[in-house]
Design a protein around this motif. Structure first.
Motif, PDB file in Angstrom:
ATOM      1  N   LEU A  46       0.819  -1.219   0.000  1.00 49.10           N
ATOM      2  CA  LEU A  46       0.000   0.000   0.000  1.00 49.10           C
ATOM      3  C   LEU A  46       0.850   1.264   0.000  1.00 49.10           C
ATOM      4  O   LEU A  46       0.405   2.298  -0.500  1.00 49.10           O
ATOM      5  CB  LEU A  46      -0.946   0.002   1.199  1.00 49.10           C
ATOM      6  CG  LEU A  46      -2.055  -1.051   1.163  1.00 49.10           C
ATOM      7  CD1 LEU A  46      -2.806  -1.062   2.488  1.00 49.10           C
ATOM      8  CD2 LEU A  46      -3.001  -0.828  -0.005  1.00 49.10           C
ATOM      9  N   LEU A  47       2.026   1.201   0.565  1.00 54.08           N
ATOM     10  CA  LEU A  47       2.898   2.371   0.628  1.00 54.08           C
ATOM     11  C   LEU A  47       3.783   2.530  -0.608  1.00 54.08           C
ATOM     12  O   LEU A  47       4.474   3.535  -0.742  1.00 54.08           O
ATOM     13  CB  LEU A  47       3.770   2.308   1.892  1.00 54.08           C
ATOM     14  CG  LEU A  47       3.002   2.348   3.220  1.00 54.08           C
ATOM     15  CD1 LEU A  47       3.964   2.205   4.386  1.00 54.08           C
ATOM     16  CD2 LEU A  47       2.157   3.605   3.337  1.00 54.08           C
ATOM     17  N   ASP A  48       3.736   1.555  -1.513  1.00 55.85           N
ATOM     18  CA  ASP A  48       4.534   1.608  -2.735  1.00 55.85           C
ATOM     19  C   ASP A  48       3.947   2.670  -3.673  1.00 55.85           C
ATOM     20  O   ASP A  48       2.823   2.512  -4.158  1.00 55.85           O
ATOM     21  CB  ASP A  48       4.519   0.237  -3.415  1.00 55.85           C
ATOM     22  CG  ASP A  48       5.316   0.203  -4.705  1.00 55.85           C
ATOM     23  OD1 ASP A  48       5.807   1.268  -5.166  1.00 55.85           O
ATOM     24  OD2 ASP A  48       5.429  -0.899  -5.275  1.00 55.85           O
ATOM     25  N   THR A  53      -3.467   2.249  -6.062  1.00 51.07           N
ATOM     26  CA  THR A  53      -4.137   2.272  -4.763  1.00 51.07           C
ATOM     27  C   THR A  53      -5.470   1.540  -4.861  1.00 51.07           C
ATOM     28  O   THR A  53      -6.286   1.855  -5.735  1.00 51.07           O
ATOM     29  CB  THR A  53      -4.390   3.723  -4.305  1.00 51.07           C
ATOM     30  OG1 THR A  53      -3.141   4.404  -4.247  1.00 51.07           O
ATOM     31  CG2 THR A  53      -5.066   3.769  -2.951  1.00 51.07           C
ATOM     32  N   PRO A  54      -5.708   0.574  -3.969  1.00 58.21           N
ATOM     33  CA  PRO A  54      -6.989  -0.127  -4.025  1.00 58.21           C
ATOM     34  C   PRO A  54      -8.142   0.786  -3.589  1.00 58.21           C
ATOM     35  O   PRO A  54      -7.961   1.708  -2.796  1.00 58.21           O
ATOM     36  CB  PRO A  54      -6.818  -1.290  -3.048  1.00 58.21           C
ATOM     37  CG  PRO A  54      -5.543  -1.083  -2.348  1.00 58.21           C
ATOM     38  CD  PRO A  54      -4.810   0.039  -2.969  1.00 58.21           C
ATOM     39  N   GLN A  74      -2.531  -1.656  12.291  1.00 55.98           N
ATOM     40  CA  GLN A  74      -1.356  -1.040  11.677  1.00 55.98           C
ATOM     41  C   GLN A  74      -1.743  -0.168  10.477  1.00 55.98           C
ATOM     42  O   GLN A  74      -1.153   0.887  10.266  1.00 55.98           O
ATOM     43  CB  GLN A  74      -0.341  -2.102  11.275  1.00 55.98           C
ATOM     44  CG  GLN A  74       0.329  -2.749  12.471  1.00 55.98           C
ATOM     45  CD  GLN A  74       1.409  -3.733  12.076  1.00 55.98           C
ATOM     46  OE1 GLN A  74       1.757  -3.888  10.910  1.00 55.98           O
ATOM     47  NE2 GLN A  74       1.950  -4.434  13.066  1.00 55.98           N
ATOM     48  N   LEU A  75      -2.733  -0.613   9.709  1.00 52.71           N
ATOM     49  CA  LEU A  75      -3.202   0.188   8.575  1.00 52.71           C
ATOM     50  C   LEU A  75      -3.701   1.546   9.040  1.00 52.71           C
ATOM     51  O   LEU A  75      -3.364   2.574   8.464  1.00 52.71           O
ATOM     52  CB  LEU A  75      -4.347  -0.523   7.847  1.00 52.71           C
ATOM     53  CG  LEU A  75      -4.000  -1.650   6.911  1.00 52.71           C
ATOM     54  CD1 LEU A  75      -5.273  -2.336   6.421  1.00 52.71           C
ATOM     55  CD2 LEU A  75      -3.191  -1.148   5.735  1.00 52.71           C
ATOM     56  N   ALA A  80      -1.209   7.297   5.274  1.00 51.03           N
ATOM     57  CA  ALA A  80      -1.440   6.977   3.868  1.00 51.03           C
ATOM     58  C   ALA A  80      -2.504   5.891   3.688  1.00 51.03           C
ATOM     59  O   ALA A  80      -3.087   5.771   2.619  1.00 51.03           O
ATOM     60  CB  ALA A  80      -0.141   6.534   3.206  1.00 51.03           C
ATOM     61  N   CYS A  81      -2.749   5.106   4.718  1.00 54.96           N
ATOM     62  CA  CYS A  81      -3.712   4.003   4.632  1.00 54.96           C
ATOM     63  C   CYS A  81      -4.984   4.270   5.436  1.00 54.96           C
ATOM     64  O   CYS A  81      -5.928   3.484   5.378  1.00 54.96           O
ATOM     65  CB  CYS A  81      -3.078   2.712   5.153  1.00 54.96           C
ATOM     66  SG  CYS A  81      -1.557   2.237   4.337  1.00 54.96           S
ATOM     67  N   ALA A  82      -5.009   5.348   6.178  1.00 55.31           N
ATOM     68  CA  ALA A  82      -6.095   5.599   7.128  1.00 55.31           C
ATOM     69  C   ALA A  82      -7.461   5.718   6.473  1.00 55.31           C
ATOM     70  O   ALA A  82      -8.470   5.334   7.061  1.00 55.31           O
ATOM     71  CB  ALA A  82      -5.793   6.838   7.961  1.00 55.31           C
TER      72      ALA A  82
END
Length: 149
Positions: A46-48, A53-54, A74-75, A80-82
């Motif tokens: 996800l951080l790549d 981005t899904p 952790q997400l 960036a994933c929140a």
């Protein structure tokens, strides 16, 4: 957006992976599915910055190594994933696990039925709710009503 969007499925069971592919192939043929069989690979993916981005993440809880609840926590800790929509799609019916998932930031918690027809119906309902289709530029569904149970 390409097609109907991208769903990242975090699932270690080959049988469930195949069932998800079969369940969505007719109702959402334009949706792109990407599978991650281990939780540890999800955050780096996800951080790549080069990776797409899904639009939705389907998350199994019972995973080898890092479990789904730990991954969910952790997400949500990564900015960036929140905002990623996370639907827990699991065989666990324990209310304590469901409560823990919502407390950790799950958008929805859905039980995986054993019967394939019900599995397909439940999965399609969740995907249709959280991953709206676009028709003529207008969103035709989306999180404006209560999420599927």
């Amino acid at each position: 957006m390409t097609g109907d969007g991208l769903i990242l499925v975090v699932e270690d069971s080959e049988e469930d992976t195949e069932a998800i592919q079969r369940a969505l192939s007719r109702s959402r043929p334009l949706v792109d599915l990407e599978f991650a069989p281990r939780s540890e690979a999800v955050i780096p993916r996800l951080l790549d910055p080069a990776a797409r981005t899904p639009d939705l993440l389907l998350l199994d809880l019972n995973m080898p190594g890092m479990d789904g609840l730990t991954l969910l926590s952790q997400l949500r800790a990564h900015t960036a994933c929140a905002s990623l929509t996370v639907v827990v799609f699991t065989s666990s019916t324990a209310s304590a696990e469901e409560d823990a998932c919502y407390a950790a930031g799950a958008d929805s918690y859905i039980y995986k039925p054993v019967n394939f027809e019900l599995f397909r119906t439940v999965l399609q309902g969740a995907v249709d709710f959280w991953l709206p289709r676009e028709a003529d530029g207008a969103v035709t569904a989306g999180p404006t009503a209560a999420p599927p149970a």
